[in-house]
Design a protein around this motif. Structure first.
Motif, PDB file in Angstrom:
ATOM      1  N   THR A   1       0.970  -1.216  -0.055  1.00 18.24           N
ATOM      2  CA  THR A   1       0.116   0.131  -0.069  1.00 18.24           C
ATOM      3  C   THR A   1       0.738   1.213   0.027  1.00 18.24           C
ATOM      4  O   THR A   1       1.913   1.163   0.514  1.00 18.24           O
ATOM      5  CB  THR A   1      -0.816   0.067   1.247  1.00 18.24           C
ATOM      6  OG1 THR A   1      -0.007  -0.190   2.505  1.00 18.24           O
ATOM      7  CG2 THR A   1      -1.913  -0.977   1.144  1.00 18.24           C
ATOM      8  N   ALA A   2       0.434   2.435  -0.737  1.00 19.04           N
ATOM      9  CA  ALA A   2       1.166   3.617  -0.697  1.00 19.04           C
ATOM     10  C   ALA A   2       0.877   4.470   0.540  1.00 19.04           C
ATOM     11  O   ALA A   2      -0.409   4.525   0.831  1.00 19.04           O
ATOM     12  CB  ALA A   2       0.666   4.388  -1.935  1.00 19.04           C
TER      13      ALA A   2
ATOM     14  N   ASP B   1       6.206   6.652  -0.463  1.00 20.04           N
ATOM     15  CA  ASP B   1       6.880   5.240  -0.080  1.00 20.04           C
ATOM     16  C   ASP B   1       5.711   4.139  -0.016  1.00 20.04           C
ATOM     17  O   ASP B   1       4.612   4.536  -0.054  1.00 20.04           O
ATOM     18  CB  ASP B   1       7.571   5.306   1.278  1.00 20.04           C
ATOM     19  CG  ASP B   1       8.635   6.042   1.179  1.00 20.04           C
ATOM     20  OD1 ASP B   1       9.241   6.523   0.032  1.00 20.04           O
ATOM     21  OD2 ASP B   1       9.182   6.584   2.382  1.00 20.04           O
ATOM     22  N   LEU B   2       6.174   2.906   0.004  1.00 21.35           N
ATOM     23  CA  LEU B   2       5.256   1.845  -0.062  1.00 21.35           C
ATOM     24  C   LEU B   2       5.450   0.921   1.287  1.00 21.35           C
ATOM     25  O   LEU B   2       6.561   0.759   1.825  1.00 21.35           O
ATOM     26  CB  LEU B   2       5.700   0.779  -1.277  1.00 21.35           C
ATOM     27  CG  LEU B   2       5.461   1.387  -2.419  1.00 21.35           C
ATOM     28  CD1 LEU B   2       5.891   0.411  -3.786  1.00 21.35           C
ATOM     29  CD2 LEU B   2       3.948   2.040  -2.907  1.00 21.35           C
ATOM     30  N   LEU B   3       4.351   0.426   1.764  1.00 24.42           N
ATOM     31  CA  LEU B   3       4.157  -0.521   2.991  1.00 24.42           C
ATOM     32  C   LEU B   3       4.082  -1.717   2.548  1.00 24.42           C
ATOM     33  O   LEU B   3       2.876  -2.006   1.910  1.00 24.42           O
ATOM     34  CB  LEU B   3       3.566   0.376   4.009  1.00 24.42           C
ATOM     35  CG  LEU B   3       3.600   1.728   4.613  1.00 24.42           C
ATOM     36  CD1 LEU B   3       2.621   1.959   5.489  1.00 24.42           C
ATOM     37  CD2 LEU B   3       5.040   1.683   5.362  1.00 24.42           C
TER      38      LEU B   3
ATOM     39  N   VAL C   1       6.536  -5.758   8.772  1.00 30.73           N
ATOM     40  CA  VAL C   1       6.062  -4.258   8.033  1.00 30.73           C
ATOM     41  C   VAL C   1       7.437  -4.053   7.635  1.00 30.73           C
ATOM     42  O   VAL C   1       8.434  -3.882   8.311  1.00 30.73           O
ATOM     43  CB  VAL C   1       5.579  -3.561   8.767  1.00 30.73           C
ATOM     44  CG1 VAL C   1       5.232  -2.082   8.335  1.00 30.73           C
ATOM     45  CG2 VAL C   1       4.208  -3.846   9.611  1.00 30.73           C
ATOM     46  N   TRP C   2       7.420  -3.589   6.318  1.00 30.32           N
ATOM     47  CA  TRP C   2       8.429  -2.941   5.607  1.00 30.32           C
ATOM     48  C   TRP C   2       8.132  -1.861   4.730  1.00 30.32           C
ATOM     49  O   TRP C   2       7.060  -1.851   4.362  1.00 30.32           O
ATOM     50  CB  TRP C   2       9.077  -4.144   4.463  1.00 30.32           C
ATOM     51  CG  TRP C   2       9.874  -5.137   5.160  1.00 30.32           C
ATOM     52  CD1 TRP C   2       9.139  -6.372   5.654  1.00 30.32           C
ATOM     53  CD2 TRP C   2      11.185  -5.474   5.402  1.00 30.32           C
ATOM     54  NE1 TRP C   2      10.186  -7.423   6.162  1.00 30.32           N
ATOM     55  CE2 TRP C   2      11.215  -6.840   5.959  1.00 30.32           C
ATOM     56  CE3 TRP C   2      12.384  -4.760   5.049  1.00 30.32           C
ATOM     57  CZ2 TRP C   2      12.666  -7.352   6.216  1.00 30.32           C
ATOM     58  CZ3 TRP C   2      13.493  -5.393   5.419  1.00 30.32           C
ATOM     59  CH2 TRP C   2      13.703  -6.426   6.096  1.00 30.32           C
ATOM     60  N   ARG C   3       9.063  -0.933   4.677  1.00 29.88           N
ATOM     61  CA  ARG C   3       8.842   0.268   3.839  1.00 29.88           C
ATOM     62  C   ARG C   3       9.679   0.322   2.874  1.00 29.88           C
ATOM     63  O   ARG C   3      11.064   0.149   2.995  1.00 29.88           O
ATOM     64  CB  ARG C   3       9.083   1.642   4.794  1.00 29.88           C
ATOM     65  CG  ARG C   3       8.880   2.835   4.087  1.00 29.88           C
ATOM     66  CD  ARG C   3       8.622   3.959   5.060  1.00 29.88           C
ATOM     67  NE  ARG C   3       9.971   4.246   5.872  1.00 29.88           N
ATOM     68  CZ  ARG C   3       9.848   4.607   6.885  1.00 29.88           C
ATOM     69  NH1 ARG C   3       8.767   5.225   7.545  1.00 29.88           N
ATOM     70  NH2 ARG C   3      10.940   4.905   7.649  1.00 29.88           N
TER      71      ARG C   3
ATOM     72  N   LEU D   1      -1.354   2.254   8.953  1.00 28.15           N
ATOM     73  CA  LEU D   1      -2.010   0.998   8.324  1.00 28.15           C
ATOM     74  C   LEU D   1      -2.950   0.190   9.022  1.00 28.15           C
ATOM     75  O   LEU D   1      -2.693   0.040  10.190  1.00 28.15           O
ATOM     76  CB  LEU D   1      -0.529   0.342   7.929  1.00 28.15           C
ATOM     77  CG  LEU D   1      -0.745  -1.283   7.442  1.00 28.15           C
ATOM     78  CD1 LEU D   1      -0.973  -0.858   5.908  1.00 28.15           C
ATOM     79  CD2 LEU D   1       0.643  -1.963   7.688  1.00 28.15           C
ATOM     80  N   TYR D   2      -4.253   0.033   8.021  1.00 25.42           N
ATOM     81  CA  TYR D   2      -5.258  -0.695   8.802  1.00 25.42           C
ATOM     82  C   TYR D   2      -5.012  -2.094   8.129  1.00 25.42           C
ATOM     83  O   TYR D   2      -5.216  -2.275   6.914  1.00 25.42           O
ATOM     84  CB  TYR D   2      -6.434   0.052   8.468  1.00 25.42           C
ATOM     85  CG  TYR D   2      -6.626   1.461   9.215  1.00 25.42           C
ATOM     86  CD1 TYR D   2      -7.247   1.569  10.515  1.00 25.42           C
ATOM     87  CD2 TYR D   2      -6.083   2.584   8.648  1.00 25.42           C
ATOM     88  CE1 TYR D   2      -7.306   2.630  11.157  1.00 25.42           C
ATOM     89  CE2 TYR D   2      -6.079   3.630   9.300  1.00 25.42           C
ATOM     90  CZ  TYR D   2      -6.794   3.561  10.754  1.00 25.42           C
ATOM     91  OH  TYR D   2      -6.831   5.090  11.291  1.00 25.42           O
TER      92      TYR D   2
END
Length: 471
Positions: free
Chosen positions: A191-192, A197-199, A213-215, A250-251
């Motif tokens: 997800t943006a 950045d992206l998660l 969780v990674w960014r 982030l949900y």
């Protein structure tokens, strides 16, 4: 008010030509026509004026309501074109031929074949009705001329829509970045985060469910691991879940755990503090996976998926208020709110707290999309009135990809079939695919990869389609 003419000389003159002009017909009485060879007017007082005023072999076409108020006409003399009925809107007037033979076309159909001429001048003419108290509104646009040869022809096979945009194409992200990023996995979410950045969260490999969780920062081409901090426990690992990002958080809802069992829990990860907080589970909602989640205004809309308890692919739509600020702990307190609404379809109202108001339910009678699993969904825009689109996915027979598209109006609480052409619908007949917007408005998206009939689309390399929403 008095009308007039606009001439443009064509130099050098064309002995073989194609001339076309667009005219907007307002339906009014009057004249609006175009000619490729109309000469200059002659002084009525000159010698032999009664004969010299006649245009001779000059040709023209368009509106001439004094000849026929209901049909388009050609000249000279002015004669109505059989079957060419006038209507309000844009129409084309064209001339095609050479100095020997000339065809006059109205809206692409040959209206008259006459003696040829040379394209020496393009003249536009408009007049009101003689003695009329008001003028007539006509507009011209898209006027062009080009050399014409009847011996030149072209043919084409089956049409395929292909997007050709400068700079658009695939390139591999630096191999070095992959070495410092998350391990190989499937069923995760990307997800943006709103900052560019992206998660990446979760996923599965060889039966192990990830909960990390990674960014990824595309600008720097770097990965950063975001470990959970604080007193709160992180959620169990999962895959085939749904996730959205809203206001730096982030949900994550549902999915499958490490043993493959469906989950019904709901979590929030605040990126700035790297803290997890558990949020309320929607009352009355069964555990699910293969569903989607999208943000519309302040609402997170959860649609579809596989309900493990009943074994069905559901068409349920749930809404969570992202602005409510509730947590699982606050919802457990007396009088606590959970923030969830079952939009529908409902088999009853007031059965649970998520169905307390009929005003929040889908309007019936109404069309409903068939239940589905591992589909695509996207909200176009950030407003509360933004439409939610649902595309493709796997049908209830667990084998057939759905080639359909639906749109949900969150304000009007209605589903409708999205008006995509057949070629676009065949492109969305897939499941386990990826979708992302590629323009600022969010109404143009890329669909990549996925499965159809158990096979990876594109022969192992995936295929990419561009879809245009809102057109």
């Amino acid at each position: 008010k008095a009308g007039g003419a606009i001439p443009r000389v064509v130099s050098p003159a064309m002995s073989s030509f194609f001339l076309q002009a667009y005219v907007y017909d307002s339906g009014c009485a009057g004249a609006a026509w175009v000619s490729p060879d109309w000469g200059s007017c002659t002084d009525a007082g000159s010698a032999n004026s009664s004969k010299r005023l006649l245009p001779g072999t000059a040709v023209g076409a368009g509106v001439q309501s004094s000849a026929d108020p209901l049909r388009y006409a050609t000249t000279y003399p002015w004669v109505a074109v059989p079957g060419a009925n006038r209507s309000v809107g844009w129409h084309t007037i064209a001339f095609r031929g050479n100095s020997t033979t000339l065809e006059i076309l109205v809206d692409g159909a040959v209206a008259k074949v006459t003696k040829g001429t040379t394209l020496s001048k393009i003249m536009l003419r408009s007049d009101p009705v003689a003695g009329g108290a008001t003028g007539a509104d006509f507009y011209w646009d898209g006027i062009f001329a080009a050399p014409y040869s009847p011996t030149v022809a072209a043919s084409a096979g089956a049409e395929e829509d292909v997007l050709m945009a400068s700079g658009m194409g695939w390139s591999q992200v630096a191999a070095g970045a992959a070495a410092t990023g998350p391990g190989a996995r499937q069923g995760h979410t990307v997800t943006a985060d709103g900052s560019g950045d992206l998660l990446v969260f979760g996923g599965e490999r060889s039966g192990y469910a990830y909960g990390d969780v990674w960014r990824f920062a595309p600008a720097a081409c770097t990965w950063t691991f975001l470990p959970a901090v604080g007193a709160g426990s992180p959620p169990p690992g999962r895959h085939d879940h749904a996730a959205v990002v809203r206001s730096g958080a982030l949900y994550v809802f549902g999915g499958r755990g490490g043993g493959g069992a469906a989950l019904d829990d709901f979590w929030k990860f605040t990126v700035a503090t790297q803290e997890w907080v558990q949020l309320p589970t929607p009352p009355g909602a069964a555990a699910r996976f293969g569903h989607t989640a999208s943000v519309v205004g302040d609402a997170m809309l959860v649609y579809g998926g596989y309900l493990e308890a009943s074994g069905e692919f559901t068409t349920e739509l749930w809404s969570f208020d992202l602005a409510s600020g509730v947590t699982a702990a606050s919802a457990a307190l007396p009088g606590g709110k959970h923030g969830w609404t079952k939009v529908g379809p409902r088999d009853s109202n007031f059965k649970s707290d998520s169905e307390k108001s009929v005003n929040d339910a889908i309007v019936f009678p109404s069309l409903l999309p068939p239940g589905r699993f591992s589909h695509l969904s996207l909200s176009v825009g950030s407003l509360a009135s933004a439409p939610l689109y649902v595309l493709g996915g796997l049908d209830a027979d667990h084998a057939t990809p759905l080639s359909d598209a639906w749109v949900y109006d969150h304000v009007g609480k209605k589903w409708a079939v999205a008006g995509f052409p057949a070629a676009a619908l065949s492109a969305v007949a897939r499941y386990d695919a990826a979708l992302t917007p590629f323009d600022a408005l969010g109404d143009r998206v890329l669909v990549f990869g996925g499965l159809r009939g158990g096979a990876i689309l594109g022969g192992g390399k995936g295929d990419t389609y561009a879809l245009y929403f809102g057109q």
